[in-house]
Design a protein around this motif. Structure first.
Motif, mmCIF file in Angstrom:
data_model
loop_
_atom_site.group_PDB
_atom_site.id
_atom_site.type_symbol
_atom_site.label_atom_id
_atom_site.label_comp_id
_atom_site.label_asym_id
_atom_site.label_seq_id
_atom_site.Cartn_x
_atom_site.Cartn_y
_atom_site.Cartn_z
ATOM 1 N N SER A 284 0.832 -1.201 0.000
ATOM 2 C CA SER A 284 0.000 0.000 0.000
ATOM 3 C C SER A 284 0.866 1.251 0.000
ATOM 4 N N GLY A 285 0.704 2.080 -1.022
ATOM 5 C CA GLY A 285 1.427 3.340 -1.072
ATOM 6 C C GLY A 285 1.011 4.299 0.026
ATOM 7 N N LYS A 286 -0.146 4.030 0.633
ATOM 8 C CA LYS A 286 -0.605 4.878 1.734
ATOM 9 C C LYS A 286 0.381 4.835 2.908
ATOM 10 N N LEU A 287 1.113 3.734 3.040
ATOM 11 C CA LEU A 287 2.105 3.631 4.105
ATOM 12 C C LEU A 287 3.175 4.710 3.963
ATOM 13 N N VAL A 288 3.519 5.047 2.724
ATOM 14 C CA VAL A 288 4.508 6.089 2.485
ATOM 15 C C VAL A 288 3.967 7.442 2.949
ATOM 16 N N LEU A 289 2.707 7.737 2.610
ATOM 17 C CA LEU A 289 2.093 8.989 3.049
ATOM 18 C C LEU A 289 1.915 9.016 4.561
ATOM 19 N N ASP A 290 1.601 7.862 5.146
ATOM 20 C CA ASP A 290 1.473 7.794 6.604
ATOM 21 C C ASP A 290 2.794 8.120 7.283
ATOM 22 N N GLY A 307 14.591 -4.090 -6.720
ATOM 23 C CA GLY A 307 14.075 -2.794 -6.309
ATOM 24 C C GLY A 307 12.723 -2.456 -6.881
ATOM 25 N N GLY A 308 11.856 -3.467 -7.015
ATOM 26 C CA GLY A 308 10.519 -3.232 -7.533
ATOM 27 C C GLY A 308 9.546 -2.854 -6.427
ATOM 28 N N ILE A 309 8.526 -2.090 -6.800
ATOM 29 C CA ILE A 309 7.436 -1.753 -5.877
ATOM 30 C C ILE A 309 6.142 -2.177 -6.568
ATOM 31 N N PRO A 310 5.438 -3.183 -6.039
ATOM 32 C CA PRO A 310 4.277 -3.751 -6.740
ATOM 33 C C PRO A 310 3.149 -2.757 -6.987
ATOM 34 N N ASN A 311 2.888 -1.902 -6.017
ATOM 35 C CA ASN A 311 1.753 -0.982 -6.102
ATOM 36 C C ASN A 311 2.120 0.346 -5.443
ATOM 37 N N ALA A 319 3.907 11.767 -2.271
ATOM 38 C CA ALA A 319 4.835 11.952 -1.144
ATOM 39 C C ALA A 319 6.089 12.690 -1.588
ATOM 40 N N LEU A 320 6.583 12.383 -2.788
ATOM 41 C CA LEU A 320 7.751 13.088 -3.314
ATOM 42 C C LEU A 320 7.443 14.565 -3.526
ATOM 43 N N GLU A 321 6.250 14.863 -4.014
ATOM 44 C CA GLU A 321 5.847 16.260 -4.192
ATOM 45 C C GLU A 321 5.822 17.005 -2.871
ATOM 46 N N LYS A 322 5.458 16.317 -1.806
ATOM 47 C CA LYS A 322 5.389 16.939 -0.482
ATOM 48 C C LYS A 322 6.774 17.165 0.130
ATOM 49 N N GLY A 323 7.804 16.551 -0.479
ATOM 50 C CA GLY A 323 9.165 16.746 0.015
ATOM 51 C C GLY A 323 9.776 15.533 0.694
ATOM 52 N N LEU A 324 9.049 14.416 0.750
ATOM 53 C CA LEU A 324 9.614 13.201 1.334
ATOM 54 C C LEU A 324 10.688 12.650 0.405
ATOM 55 N N GLN A 325 11.817 12.244 0.965
ATOM 56 C CA GLN A 325 12.854 11.599 0.159
ATOM 57 C C GLN A 325 12.695 10.087 0.252
ATOM 58 N N ILE A 326 12.861 9.407 -0.880
ATOM 59 C CA ILE A 326 12.604 7.970 -0.946
ATOM 60 C C ILE A 326 13.793 7.259 -1.578
ATOM 61 N N VAL A 327 14.213 6.185 -0.938
ATOM 62 C CA VAL A 327 15.244 5.283 -1.462
ATOM 63 C C VAL A 327 14.652 3.881 -1.482
ATOM 64 N N VAL A 328 14.851 3.180 -2.587
ATOM 65 C CA VAL A 328 14.318 1.827 -2.720
ATOM 66 C C VAL A 328 15.475 0.838 -2.835
ATOM 67 N N GLY A 329 15.536 -0.100 -1.900
ATOM 68 C CA GLY A 329 16.520 -1.163 -1.939
ATOM 69 C C GLY A 329 15.866 -2.471 -2.333
#
Length: 393
Positions: A284-290, A307-311, A319-329
């Protein structure tokens, strides 16, 4: 909070005045050493031996059990001090001089508190890297659950060539085959060894020398608990003496951050809040916003495969627009999270997600933008595979 006098002195030691470093007494100028300035008390058999600072944070190596010599899961009711650990091994002071700096606290530990581990890092940098340093190296005792996190943090922030070695134990000292005494001895000898210089932070565990940049806990209870997520061991202990396989080198993915810059950031004395999320089917991408709503400055996602993200791509974009930085391992124990041709967030390459979280914390505290963070994590791998990233102006 139960800090020793050494720790209390340490918190103010980052900005020691010139008057303290060179006091005038009866018309003569005397310069102190780091040992004197930080009030370190050396345990010694021979004052000509290398000086090794012991950053004592407790952990299983200091824990004992009231349930007998076969218990290695329910311990913790008994404890040893750093000085008591040293006293258990009569051979230690034949090889090193040791001084204990206590970093235990009733309000947390280096496994639970970013601010405490950052204060310890500042202390270690001052003790080892200042111009008046008379200390050859350091070891830190640590709970094995997060020993790797402290190793990685120290490796990115303390870089004056002197060795720092992480040590711990998988069994309590009341166990019939306690491994902590050997690990502590090996770590102290390694930190004192001239060949250990310029190799970054290392971990001495189960007769192995493991690079602090790549180290991770791979087994929850076995004494041979630690290994490297990339490369391999740096060496081994033979008759409790270090043997290195190669000459000194540093990981291509390593970046040396400025401790002073981070210490002067708005996040100091702690670090930015960065959460780790685990990706699986129906993620759930909502977890990122949470995470963002809960105060996170960044998120590291343990992605599927490379480094895939299913959904959740729409929520991630928001979240990126809001300024959150994201790294995917990658949630895989080995292998890279490879760059995208047109990135919007960073892929961690060969840096494991636990370590990627710390690198992202340091990047945000250093003022990096998302594009800066992409370059930080991806440039070396992109150069190797011929896929450069040029941020839009």
């Amino acid at each position: 909070m139960r800090f020793s006098g050494i720790v209390i002195a340490a918190l103010g030691a980052v900005a020691v005045s010139a008057a303290l470093l060179a006091p005038h007494i009866q018309g003569r100028q005397y310069k102190t050493t780091a040992s004197q300035r930080l009030s370190l008390q050396w345990l010694r058999g021979n004052s000509s031996l290398p000086k090794v600072l012991v950053l004592y944070t407790g952990g299983t190596i200091a824990g004992g059990s009231i349930y007998g010599a076969l218990d290695d899961t329910q311990y913790g009711q008994l404890s040893l001090t750093g000085e008591q650990i040293i006293a258990r091994n009569p051979y230690l002071l034949n090889h090193t001089q040791l001084a204990v700096s206590n970093w235990t606290s009733s309000e947390g530990s280096t496994g639970t508190s970013d601010s405490l581990v950052m204060n310890m890092t500042r202390f270690a940098h001052d003790a080892l890297c200042s111009e008046d340093s008379d200390i050859d190296g350091a070891i830190y005792t640590h709970g094995t659950n997060s020993l790797e996190e402290t190793a990685f943090l120290l490796d990115l922030l303390v870089n004056c060539g002197k060795p720092i070695v992480g040590v711990g134990a998988m069994r309590p000292w009341t166990h019939l085959s306690f491994d902590g005494d050997a690990n502590f001895f090996d770590g102290a000898v390694l930190a004192a060894h001239p060949d250990a210089r310029n190799r970054g932070v290392m971990v001495a565990f189960n007769s192995r020398i493991i690079p602090g940049f790549w180290v991770t806990k791979q087994y929850s209870t076995n004494p041979d608990a630690f290994g490297a997520t990339a490369t391999g061991d740096l060496g081994a202990f033979i008759n409790n003496k270090p043997y290195f396989y190669n000459t000194p080198s540093q990981p291509n993915a390593k970046h040396q951050f400025s401790l002073s810059l981070i210490s002067n950031s708005s996040f100091s004395p702690s670090l930015p809040k960065v959460d780790i999320l685990y990706a699986a089917r129906q993620f759930s991408g909502k977890l990122v916003l949470d995470a963002y709503s809960d105060g996170a400055s960044g998120v590291v996602i343990a992605g599927t495969g490379n480094g895939g993200i299913p959904n959740g791509q729409e929520e991630i974009a928001l979240a990126l627009e809001k300024g959150l930085q994201i790294v995917v391992g990658t949630r895989s124990p080995f292998g890279p999270s490879t760059p995208s041709r047109v990135p919007t967030y960073a892929k961690s390459g060969f840096v494991h997600v636990v370590q990627a979280r710390i690198m992202l914390q340091l990047a945000i505290a250093s003022g990096y933008t998302m594009n800066d963070t992409i370059v930080l994590f991806e440039k070396g791998l992109r150069d190797a595979i011929g896929q450069p990233f040029v941020p839009a102006v």
